[in-house]
Design a protein around this motif. Structure first.
Motif, PDB file in Angstrom:
ATOM      1  N   LEU A  53      44.332  41.119  37.640  1.00 11.43           N
ATOM      2  CA  LEU A  53      45.197  42.112  38.274  1.00 11.43           C
ATOM      3  C   LEU A  53      44.590  43.512  38.197  1.00 11.43           C
ATOM      4  O   LEU A  53      44.750  44.315  39.115  1.00 11.43           O
ATOM      5  CB  LEU A  53      46.582  42.102  37.625  1.00 11.43           C
ATOM      6  CG  LEU A  53      47.433  40.857  37.883  1.00 11.43           C
ATOM      7  CD1 LEU A  53      48.759  40.953  37.139  1.00 11.43           C
ATOM      8  CD2 LEU A  53      47.687  40.675  39.376  1.00 11.43           C
ATOM      9  N   ALA A  54      43.894  43.816  37.103  1.00  7.20           N
ATOM     10  CA  ALA A  54      43.251  45.132  36.988  1.00  7.20           C
ATOM     11  C   ALA A  54      42.207  45.302  38.085  1.00  7.20           C
ATOM     12  O   ALA A  54      42.168  46.328  38.775  1.00  7.20           O
ATOM     13  CB  ALA A  54      42.615  45.282  35.609  1.00  7.20           C
ATOM     14  N   ARG A  55      41.369  44.274  38.262  1.00  7.92           N
ATOM     15  CA  ARG A  55      40.339  44.343  39.303  1.00  7.92           C
ATOM     16  C   ARG A  55      40.976  44.379  40.687  1.00  7.92           C
ATOM     17  O   ARG A  55      40.581  45.156  41.555  1.00  7.92           O
ATOM     18  CB  ARG A  55      39.406  43.133  39.204  1.00  7.92           C
ATOM     19  CG  ARG A  55      38.458  43.154  38.024  1.00  7.92           C
ATOM     20  CD  ARG A  55      37.414  42.058  38.181  1.00  7.92           C
ATOM     21  NE  ARG A  55      36.543  41.950  37.040  1.00  7.92           N
ATOM     22  CZ  ARG A  55      36.715  41.086  36.051  1.00  7.92           C
ATOM     23  NH1 ARG A  55      37.760  40.259  36.061  1.00  7.92           N
ATOM     24  NH2 ARG A  55      35.866  41.021  35.047  1.00  7.92           N
ATOM     25  N   VAL A  67      37.083  46.412  32.176  1.00  5.13           N
ATOM     26  CA  VAL A  67      37.139  44.974  31.948  1.00  5.13           C
ATOM     27  C   VAL A  67      36.275  44.642  30.738  1.00  5.13           C
ATOM     28  O   VAL A  67      35.429  45.451  30.323  1.00  5.13           O
ATOM     29  CB  VAL A  67      36.643  44.181  33.187  1.00  5.13           C
ATOM     30  CG1 VAL A  67      37.596  44.340  34.359  1.00  5.13           C
ATOM     31  CG2 VAL A  67      35.238  44.610  33.587  1.00  5.13           C
ATOM     32  N   PRO A  68      36.463  43.461  30.131  1.00  6.22           N
ATOM     33  CA  PRO A  68      35.664  43.108  28.946  1.00  6.22           C
ATOM     34  C   PRO A  68      34.166  43.070  29.244  1.00  6.22           C
ATOM     35  O   PRO A  68      33.749  42.834  30.381  1.00  6.22           O
ATOM     36  CB  PRO A  68      36.187  41.703  28.587  1.00  6.22           C
ATOM     37  CG  PRO A  68      37.557  41.638  29.175  1.00  6.22           C
ATOM     38  CD  PRO A  68      37.496  42.449  30.431  1.00  6.22           C
ATOM     39  N   ASN A 127      45.142  45.307  26.254  1.00  9.09           N
ATOM     40  CA  ASN A 127      44.227  44.979  25.160  1.00  9.09           C
ATOM     41  C   ASN A 127      42.954  45.817  25.216  1.00  9.09           C
ATOM     42  O   ASN A 127      42.491  46.344  24.195  1.00  9.09           O
ATOM     43  CB  ASN A 127      43.863  43.489  25.201  1.00  9.09           C
ATOM     44  CG  ASN A 127      45.013  42.609  24.774  1.00  9.09           C
ATOM     45  OD1 ASN A 127      45.887  43.031  24.026  1.00  9.09           O
ATOM     46  ND2 ASN A 127      45.038  41.389  25.263  1.00  9.09           N
ATOM     47  N   GLU A 128      42.365  45.956  26.408  1.00 10.87           N
ATOM     48  CA  GLU A 128      41.117  46.711  26.523  1.00 10.87           C
ATOM     49  C   GLU A 128      41.321  48.180  26.199  1.00 10.87           C
ATOM     50  O   GLU A 128      40.498  48.801  25.513  1.00 10.87           O
ATOM     51  CB  GLU A 128      40.523  46.550  27.933  1.00 10.87           C
ATOM     52  CG  GLU A 128      39.858  45.207  28.170  1.00 10.87           C
ATOM     53  CD  GLU A 128      38.778  44.901  27.143  1.00 10.87           C
ATOM     54  OE1 GLU A 128      37.870  45.720  26.934  1.00 10.87           O
ATOM     55  OE2 GLU A 128      38.856  43.831  26.519  1.00 10.87           O
ATOM     56  N   PHE A 129      42.417  48.766  26.677  1.00 16.61           N
ATOM     57  CA  PHE A 129      42.694  50.173  26.351  1.00 16.61           C
ATOM     58  C   PHE A 129      42.845  50.347  24.836  1.00 16.61           C
ATOM     59  O   PHE A 129      42.295  51.279  24.245  1.00 16.61           O
ATOM     60  CB  PHE A 129      43.981  50.638  27.049  1.00 16.61           C
ATOM     61  CG  PHE A 129      43.808  50.967  28.508  1.00 16.61           C
ATOM     62  CD1 PHE A 129      42.892  51.921  28.914  1.00 16.61           C
ATOM     63  CD2 PHE A 129      44.571  50.341  29.475  1.00 16.61           C
ATOM     64  CE1 PHE A 129      42.731  52.237  30.258  1.00 16.61           C
ATOM     65  CE2 PHE A 129      44.423  50.644  30.820  1.00 16.61           C
ATOM     66  CZ  PHE A 129      43.502  51.596  31.215  1.00 16.61           C
ATOM     67  N   GLY A 130      43.599  49.444  24.210  1.00 19.00           N
ATOM     68  CA  GLY A 130      43.837  49.545  22.773  1.00 19.00           C
ATOM     69  C   GLY A 130      42.574  49.340  21.953  1.00 19.00           C
ATOM     70  O   GLY A 130      42.307  50.094  21.005  1.00 19.00           O
TER      71      GLY A 130
END
Length: 920
Positions: free
Chosen positions: A135-137, A158-159, A180-183
């Motif tokens: 969804l981010a992409r 993204v990871p 999760n990535e932001f955190g």
């Protein structure tokens, strides 16, 4: 009754608030003719115009109507979509830092463009947070067309991105990424040794998509970054064998908390089993020496008897992968902690990875509360409105639908057992499919979805199964779930993020069927054919009654059920929803009404017979409310414990930032040295005591250990006036003189880098050890409740004391290292070292075995505890020329520190590239 009467006359407070926003919407609509008349170039120039107005003192609220009108017109031209009035209301709600509850299919993704664009104009950064990378992409690419057309920059996190790309993405006006990535990026940034290595910039504004899933469901588990510890594979395997041999009558299971307690006989039996296998250090199971064995036995028992394959986890590519209990997705890279993941790996016979030690952690609650402005959107938030306000101080606003909801929600059907229920479900699905009505079936686990799939295979019903195993095909399966006669089985539809359009999704069909076709007349003709087919199929689906949503079980959260139901009845489409339940469902079995309810069901139902009753549905809702209340208490407890640590975390991270920004930390080091002397004298020569009571020998030993000095303490004791202050002044003078002489032997710049490097490394080391101590404290503090004490209050006091002790230890260790360190020359082989190790990341449930390593923190925000660290000078850098020779080889210089030659480059890119290596 009175409340209902008042609402019927005046409307609810939500209705009145939404109505008040109509005035702003009217202003936006009034501007539409003027904005429509603008050319593309003039419309794109609006962004610079708005920025100029902000520079001249205007507020975001002042430019809101025209900015919203600009976004709506740009969306028509770029995306072919025009915002409805209710979407404008949603945009205002988001801009005001509130949560917009909008039904599925109401276009939340498009709503977010309004508030995102308005707030991104300032250039301070807007974070759009999604539930998964897809969804981010997708949203960054899809809505990014609009933003870029209007002159804004867009990035996506993204990871596995390299740090340069990630830093560029964070510096964009709008940044998409998962929670999760932001955190994790925030935690990683606060483990780095140079400001230039950090990727995030100061927080400004966040819009959280599927806000209930992220800020409620996932917030029960902290984010954890950890590093590996020693390998104990053999122990896990042996204890797994013991757990599998333990008879059922030796233990009791608590399925609510996923805990196992041994009975008295069970303890004796297990103790003997462990002794026979040579796993005990002493004869008594609960001696201190056996603590590790007891802990890992508990985890092995949970793994064997409480955690089920294909329900709590799957085995993929010889690895145990956790399944998210709310979304049914695989959580790749996530691991249960405290040895639980290793216990499950031992149970499944796959490779056992070593345990990890916590290096940094934070809860989502404390992460998202750092944003000055926070908003979100979802289809289901009203049931958790109290929690959103209590934890995040964010209101929930229910936005009316663009068209009235035409879906019919039928009463639940109850059956005696799972077999009867699944047979009835298979029959209902076959009947509906025969009419051409598409069916979306919601299950609560992979196991249940695959069991139902077997029933449908027997009935000859063609269907698709969407669960963690089909994660890669998720969007494509969901997108076509509205086709004529389609049957889609989905494990927990929460946060899937893809619309189910009746008749099928044109864009996905074009991608699936024409993806490899070259653009041209032939492809255009095929696209037109697909559009016509979808339109014709939609008409047939509408005639058949729209999407039929069938729930195979009630979830423990009403929101998840509402999310499933909300997939039907999009934009005024017809639809139908119905849930099928039985006595063997987890909710009824564990949390539901007592045995009287079960007896009534068993005595009044024949095999295969179903009943529907408002009373039964009410009982189910009561059970769900109980579970929701328990889960809220769990999340609140996580926050309470993490709040204790949060102030400590802020102090540590602020001090790290100040150290990194400082060119020199010599004043900090001096203050730490003096504080250490003060602490040593206070502990050995307590204030208010007589000289005869002083621990003179202890003072001598400590001064020798820390500073390597032997002052004439015995002579000082013979003087007429002896007091602690005189001792302190003399020792300070002696140590200051020693350190000045030592620094004089080296280049002053080199020594300042050494001081800074040692200070940062020691700070990180002691903070990591402090986290481990708090984790251990958290696991045992509940026992204080036996003494009629409040565990959280006890935890606060203990954590505060531990933090002060950590700071004292840090000062002493830094002082000792600087006194004992000697710089020497060395010429090792050149080697490239990573800037920061690849740490393991975790997002673990603290209740189910899962983890509390992030919880804890205690003191109030007291930077003064850090003593002298609060006053570091700010950095300044000067130009200079690089030299290919390396006069600094072998000296203790961080690879990422500025090169001491003054070139302005990092040491590793300047003289350090020639093979210099630090040694101290």
């Amino acid at each position: 009754m009175f409340d209902k009467l008042v609402k019927s006359v005046f409307g609810s407070s939500n209705d009145r608030y939404v109505k008040s926003l109509g005035k702003v919407v009217d202003k936006v609509n009034a501007l539409e003719p003027m904005i429509e008349a603008l050319s593309d170039e003039a419309l794109q120039a609006q962004t610079d115009k708005f920025r100029e107005q902000l520079d001249n003192g205007a507020s975001l609220d002042d430019i809101l109507p025209e900015a919203f009108a600009t976004v709506r017109e740009a969306s028509k031209r770029v995306l072919g979509m025009r915002h409805f009035d209710v979407q404008l209301i949603g945009g205002i709600v988001l801009h005001r830092g509130e949560i917009a509850e909008m039904r599925t299919g109401e276009g939340k993704t498009l709503v977010a463009t309004l508030a995102t664009y308005l707030n991104a104009i300032e250039g301070k950064g807007v974070h759009v947070v999604t539930v998964n990378d897809y969804l981010a992409r997708r949203d960054a690419e899809w809505m990014g067309q609009l933003y870029q057309w209007l002159g804004l920059t867009v990035g996506v996190i993204v990871p596995n991105m390299d740090e340069v790309s990630k830093r560029d993405a964070y510096n964009a006006d709008i940044t998409y990424g998962t929670n999760n990535e932001f955190g994790f990026d925030y935690l990683r940034d606060n483990m780095k040794h140079e400001r230039s290595q950090m990727v995030q910039r100061p927080f400004n504004y966040a819009i959280v998509d599927e806000v209930d899933s992220i800020l409620i469901d996932e917030a029960r588990t902290p984010l954890i970054i950890s590093g590996p510890t020693e390998d104990k594979s053999d122990l896990y395997v042996k204890l797994d064998a013991v757990a599998k041999e333990v008879p059922e009558d030796w233990y009791e299971k608590d399925e609510k908390t996923k805990n196992i307690q041994f009975t008295e006989d069970g303890l004796d039996g297990v103790e003997q089993m462990l002794a026979d296998k040579g796993l005990l250090e002493t004869d008594n199971l609960y001696d201190v020496e056996n603590t590790q064995v007891v802990h890992h036995l508990d985890q092995a028992m949970k793994a064997v008897h409480m955690f089920r394959r294909d329900d709590h986890y799957i085995v993929k590519d010889d690895k145990v992968v956790i399944i998210d209990e709310f979304t049914g997705r695989m959580m790749d890279g996530r691991r249960w902690s405290n040895g639980l993941h290793q216990a499950v790996e031992a149970k499944e016979g796959v490779k056992i990875e070593p345990e990890n030690q916590t290096m940094a952690s934070i809860t989502f609650q404390n992460y998202f509360r750092m944003y000055p402005k926070l908003s979100g959107m979802t289809g289901t938030a009203a049931t958790e409105a109290a929690e959103f306000w209590d934890i995040y101080k964010v209101n929930v606003v229910e936005i009316p639908t663009n068209k009235p909801v035409a879906r019919i929600d039928e009463e639940d059907e109850f059956y005696k057992n799972t077999m009867d229920k699944f047979q009835a479900i298979a029959k209902a699905i076959a009947e509906k499919q025969a009419t051409g009505q598409p069916i979306l079936v919601g299950t609560v686990s992979i196991e249940k979805s695959e069991l139902l799939s077997q029933f449908l295979d027997k009935a000859g019903v063609k269907h698709e199964v969407l669960n963690a195993r089909q994660h890669e095909r998720e969007a494509h399966i969901v997108a076509q779930a509205g086709r004529l006669g389609a049957v889609t089985i989905a494990t927990n539809m929460a946060g899937r993020g893809t619309d189910i359009q009746l008749g099928g999704n044109v864009e996905f069909r074009i991608e699936d069927e024409l993806g490899d076709m070259e653009p041209g007349i032939a492809k255009d003709a095929e696209i037109e054919r697909i559009r016509e087919e979808v339109a014709a199929e939609r008409a047939k689906v509408l005639e058949a009654g729209g999407l039929f949503v069938l729930g195979t079980e009630r979830h423990e959260s009403r929101r998840i059920d509402n999310q499933l139901r909300g997939r039907s009845g999009r934009q005024g489409d017809p639809g139908l929803s119905r849930f099928y339940l039985c006595l063997e469902d987890d909710l009824l079995r564990i949390f539901g009404p007592d045995t009287l309810f079960a007896k009534m069901m068993n005595s009044n139902l024949e095999d295969g017979e179903a009943i529907g009753s408002k009373w039964l549905s009410k009982a189910i809702e009561t059970a769900q409310k109980k579970v929701e209340a328990r889960n809220y208490d769990t999340r609140k407890q996580v926050v309470q414990y993490d709040d204790v640590m949060n102030d400590q975390r802020k102090v540590i991270y602020e001090q790290r930032a100040e150290i990194m920004d400082s060119e020199a930390v010599d004043d900090v080091v001096v203050d730490m040295r003096h504080d250490t002397i003060n602490a040593i004298i206070s502990s050995t020569c307590p204030p208010g005591s007589y000289p005869e009571q002083w621990d003179v020998e202890g003072l001598k030993e400590k001064l020798d250990e820390v500073f390597g000095i032997q002052p004439p303490i015995d002579q000082w004791m013979e003087e007429d006036e002896v007091d602690q202050e005189i001792f302190e002044e003399r020792i300070r003078a002696q140590t200051d003189e020693m350190m000045e002489a030592k620094i004089a032997k080296y280049d002053a710049k080199i020594w300042r880098l050494v001081e800074k490097d040692i200070l940062l490394r020691q700070l990180d080391h002691h903070w990591k050890e402090h986290l481990a101590t708090l984790d251990a404290l958290r696991q045992v503090i509940w026992m204080r409740g036996i003494a009629q004490k409040q565990p959280i209050n006890e935890y606060k006091q203990e954590a505060f004391g531990l933090f002060e002790t950590m700071l004292d230890t840090l000062r002493e260790e830094v002082t000792k290292l600087l006194f004992k360190s000697e710089l020497r020359m060395a010429q090792p082989e050149p080697q490239a070292l990573p800037d920061l190790p690849d740490f393991l990341t975790g997002h673990i449930d603290p209740l189910t075995g899962l983890d509390n390593s992030a919880d804890g923190d205690g003191s109030e925000n007291r930077p003064e505890l850090f003593g002298s660290l609060a006053g570091s000078p700010r950095a300044a850098s000067g130009p200079g020329g690089a030299n290919t020779d390396n006069p600094y080889a072998g000296q203790d210089i961080s690879r990422n520190a500025p090169c001491p030659c003054g070139s302005g480059n990092k040491y590793k890119h300047c003289h350090g590239a020639a093979g210099a290596r630090q040694s101290a």
